[in-house]
Design a protein around this motif. Structure first.
Motif, PDB file in Angstrom:
ATOM      1  N   LEU A   1       0.829  -1.209   0.000  1.00 20.08           N
ATOM      2  CA  LEU A   1       0.000   0.000   0.000  1.00 20.08           C
ATOM      3  C   LEU A   1       0.866   1.263   0.000  1.00 20.08           C
ATOM      4  O   LEU A   1       0.582   2.221  -0.723  1.00 20.08           O
ATOM      5  N   VAL A   2       1.940   1.244   0.800  1.00 19.91           N
ATOM      6  CA  VAL A   2       2.872   2.380   0.821  1.00 19.91           C
ATOM      7  C   VAL A   2       3.558   2.514  -0.538  1.00 19.91           C
ATOM      8  O   VAL A   2       3.747   3.623  -1.038  1.00 19.91           O
ATOM      9  N   ASP A   3       3.906   1.377  -1.153  1.00 22.16           N
ATOM     10  CA  ASP A   3       4.513   1.407  -2.486  1.00 22.16           C
ATOM     11  C   ASP A   3       3.579   2.045  -3.515  1.00 22.16           C
ATOM     12  O   ASP A   3       4.006   2.845  -4.348  1.00 22.16           O
ATOM     13  N   ILE A   4       2.307   1.683  -3.460  1.00 21.05           N
ATOM     14  CA  ILE A   4       1.341   2.259  -4.407  1.00 21.05           C
ATOM     15  C   ILE A   4       1.208   3.762  -4.184  1.00 21.05           C
ATOM     16  O   ILE A   4       1.264   4.544  -5.142  1.00 21.05           O
ATOM     17  N   LEU A   5       1.078   4.172  -2.929  1.00 20.45           N
ATOM     18  CA  LEU A   5       0.973   5.599  -2.615  1.00 20.45           C
ATOM     19  C   LEU A   5       2.246   6.331  -3.038  1.00 20.45           C
ATOM     20  O   LEU A   5       2.186   7.367  -3.710  1.00 20.45           O
ATOM     21  N   GLY A   6       3.403   5.796  -2.657  1.00 18.79           N
ATOM     22  CA  GLY A   6       4.684   6.401  -3.041  1.00 18.79           C
ATOM     23  C   GLY A   6       4.887   6.398  -4.547  1.00 18.79           C
ATOM     24  O   GLY A   6       5.417   7.354  -5.115  1.00 18.79           O
ATOM     25  N   GLY A   7       4.450   5.314  -5.200  1.00 21.21           N
ATOM     26  CA  GLY A   7       4.561   5.235  -6.652  1.00 21.21           C
ATOM     27  C   GLY A   7       3.714   6.287  -7.352  1.00 21.21           C
ATOM     28  O   GLY A   7       4.144   6.903  -8.330  1.00 21.21           O
ATOM     29  N   LEU A   8       2.505   6.527  -6.837  1.00 22.24           N
ATOM     30  CA  LEU A   8       1.627   7.550  -7.416  1.00 22.24           C
ATOM     31  C   LEU A   8       2.237   8.947  -7.253  1.00 22.24           C
ATOM     32  O   LEU A   8       2.230   9.749  -8.197  1.00 22.24           O
ATOM     33  N   VAL A   9       2.773   9.217  -6.072  1.00 21.22           N
ATOM     34  CA  VAL A   9       3.430  10.513  -5.833  1.00 21.22           C
ATOM     35  C   VAL A   9       4.658  10.636  -6.747  1.00 21.22           C
ATOM     36  O   VAL A   9       4.872  11.673  -7.376  1.00 21.22           O
ATOM     37  N   GLY A  10       5.453   9.572  -6.811  1.00 20.48           N
ATOM     38  CA  GLY A  10       6.645   9.582  -7.656  1.00 20.48           C
ATOM     39  C   GLY A  10       6.324   9.794  -9.124  1.00 20.48           C
ATOM     40  O   GLY A  10       7.000  10.565  -9.812  1.00 20.48           O
ATOM     41  N   VAL A  11       5.286   9.132  -9.635  1.00 24.70           N
ATOM     42  CA  VAL A  11       4.894   9.299 -11.039  1.00 24.70           C
ATOM     43  C   VAL A  11       4.358  10.703 -11.286  1.00 24.70           C
ATOM     44  O   VAL A  11       4.619  11.303 -12.333  1.00 24.70           O
ATOM     45  N   ALA A  12       3.628  11.266 -10.319  1.00 28.62           N
ATOM     46  CA  ALA A  12       3.132  12.641 -10.463  1.00 28.62           C
ATOM     47  C   ALA A  12       4.306  13.617 -10.591  1.00 28.62           C
ATOM     48  O   ALA A  12       4.303  14.509 -11.453  1.00 28.62           O
ATOM     49  N   ILE A  13       5.331  13.433  -9.764  1.00 24.04           N
ATOM     50  CA  ILE A  13       6.526  14.288  -9.853  1.00 24.04           C
ATOM     51  C   ILE A  13       7.278  14.003 -11.154  1.00 24.04           C
ATOM     52  O   ILE A  13       7.787  14.924 -11.800  1.00 24.04           O
ATOM     53  N   LEU A  14       7.314  12.731 -11.555  1.00 22.33           N
ATOM     54  CA  LEU A  14       7.968  12.351 -12.815  1.00 22.33           C
ATOM     55  C   LEU A  14       7.332  13.070 -14.006  1.00 22.33           C
ATOM     56  O   LEU A  14       8.037  13.521 -14.917  1.00 22.33           O
ATOM     57  N   ILE A  15       6.021  13.213 -13.994  1.00 17.18           N
ATOM     58  CA  ILE A  15       5.317  13.905 -15.085  1.00 17.18           C
ATOM     59  C   ILE A  15       5.803  15.345 -15.187  1.00 17.18           C
ATOM     60  O   ILE A  15       5.981  15.878 -16.286  1.00 17.18           O
ATOM     61  N   VAL A  16       6.067  15.982 -14.060  1.00 21.38           N
ATOM     62  CA  VAL A  16       6.564  17.359 -14.049  1.00 21.38           C
ATOM     63  C   VAL A  16       8.037  17.407 -14.484  1.00 21.38           C
ATOM     64  O   VAL A  16       8.444  18.291 -15.247  1.00 21.38           O
ATOM     65  N   LEU A  17       8.840  16.458 -14.019  1.00 23.92           N
ATOM     66  CA  LEU A  17      10.282  16.461 -14.299  1.00 23.92           C
ATOM     67  C   LEU A  17      10.635  16.029 -15.724  1.00 23.92           C
ATOM     68  O   LEU A  17      11.639  16.488 -16.274  1.00 23.92           O
ATOM     69  N   THR A  18       9.845  15.140 -16.301  1.00 21.68           N
ATOM     70  CA  THR A  18      10.200  14.538 -17.585  1.00 21.68           C
ATOM     71  C   THR A  18      10.466  15.551 -18.697  1.00 21.68           C
ATOM     72  O   THR A  18      11.482  15.429 -19.383  1.00 21.68           O
ATOM     73  N   PRO A  19       9.626  16.562 -18.920  1.00 21.93           N
ATOM     74  CA  PRO A  19       9.941  17.501 -20.005  1.00 21.93           C
ATOM     75  C   PRO A  19      11.273  18.234 -19.797  1.00 21.93           C
ATOM     76  O   PRO A  19      12.043  18.408 -20.748  1.00 21.93           O
ATOM     77  N   ILE A  20      11.560  18.618 -18.577  1.00 20.36           N
ATOM     78  CA  ILE A  20      12.801  19.349 -18.283  1.00 20.36           C
ATOM     79  C   ILE A  20      14.006  18.444 -18.485  1.00 20.36           C
ATOM     80  O   ILE A  20      14.962  18.801 -19.187  1.00 20.36           O
ATOM     81  N   ILE A  21      13.973  17.252 -17.887  1.00 23.82           N
ATOM     82  CA  ILE A  21      15.090  16.316 -17.998  1.00 23.82           C
ATOM     83  C   ILE A  21      15.260  15.862 -19.444  1.00 23.82           C
ATOM     84  O   ILE A  21      16.385  15.769 -19.946  1.00 23.82           O
ATOM     85  N   SER A  22      14.158  15.613 -20.130  1.00 22.25           N
ATOM     86  CA  SER A  22      14.223  15.196 -21.533  1.00 22.25           C
ATOM     87  C   SER A  22      14.908  16.251 -22.393  1.00 22.25           C
ATOM     88  O   SER A  22      15.761  15.922 -23.227  1.00 22.25           O
TER      89      SER A  22
END
Length: 186
Positions: A8-29
């Motif tokens: 459950l913590v993995d799913i919650l952490g994964g959702l938060v991580g993917v949300a941040i990834l969506i923001v970071l991806t254009p910049i890092i790309s």
């Protein structure tokens, strides 16, 4: 209960991580594209829990074709194959961020032994006793060995890192996972 709570913590952490990834991806790309061109990400086969193979996703931090002739090589802290942006990505661990997708898929956990490539695992199993025991736990984005030891480049260093992984497997629990997550952010 620990395994259910951890998932459950993995799913919650994964959702938060993917949300941040969506923001970071254009910049890092954009940074990777300007610095060294395509591809932006790369994938590799890693050994999961019980040795089950899965595909890991990362931002590309090294030159294209960093492993000549497809021969696996250990990454070093100041690896000469790293690009300029890649050195920064590796130092900040931002190259690892796409692995939150692997956490949501259930291939990985937030905390556990770092996943290894099957080719390197076979080599380590021949030379390091009990190496395969690290496969008792699902691999993690971070782990006790990462927060205490970091990169490894020799069999002796890998043996030391294995000691940390085995310590985690023997003593894993919510408190230790919480401590590891706090130390990772630190």
């Amino acid at each position: 209960f620990y395994q259910v709570g951890k998932r459950l913590v993995d799913i919650l952490g994964g959702l938060v991580g993917v949300a941040i990834l969506i923001v970071l991806t254009p910049i890092i790309s954009l940074l990777i594209l300007v610095d060294s061109g395509r591809p932006i990400t790369f994938s590799q086969t890693r050994a999961g829990r019980g040795g089950k193979p899965y595909t890991i996703i990362k931002f590309r931090s090294m030159i294209v074709d960093a492993e000549k002739k497809g021969k696996p090589q250990l990454a070093r802290e100041d690896d000469q194959r790293s690009t300029r942006v890649g050195r920064w990505l590796r130092k900040s661990r931002l190259d690892e961020w796409p692995q939150f997708i692997n956490v949501l898929r259930g291939d990985m956990s937030l905390v556990g032994p770092r996943p290894e490539r099957p080719e390197l695992m076979k080599h380590f199993e021949k030379h390091i006793p009990f190496y395969r025991a690290r496969l008792l736990e699902k691999p993690g984005i971070t782990g006790w060995a990462q927060v205490n030891y970091g990169y490894y480049a020799t069999l002796k260093e890998m043996s030391i890192k294995l000691e940390y992984d085995l310590y985690y497997i023997k003593r894993r629990g919510p408190l230790l996972d919480f401590v590891i997550l706090l130390r990772t952010f630190g």
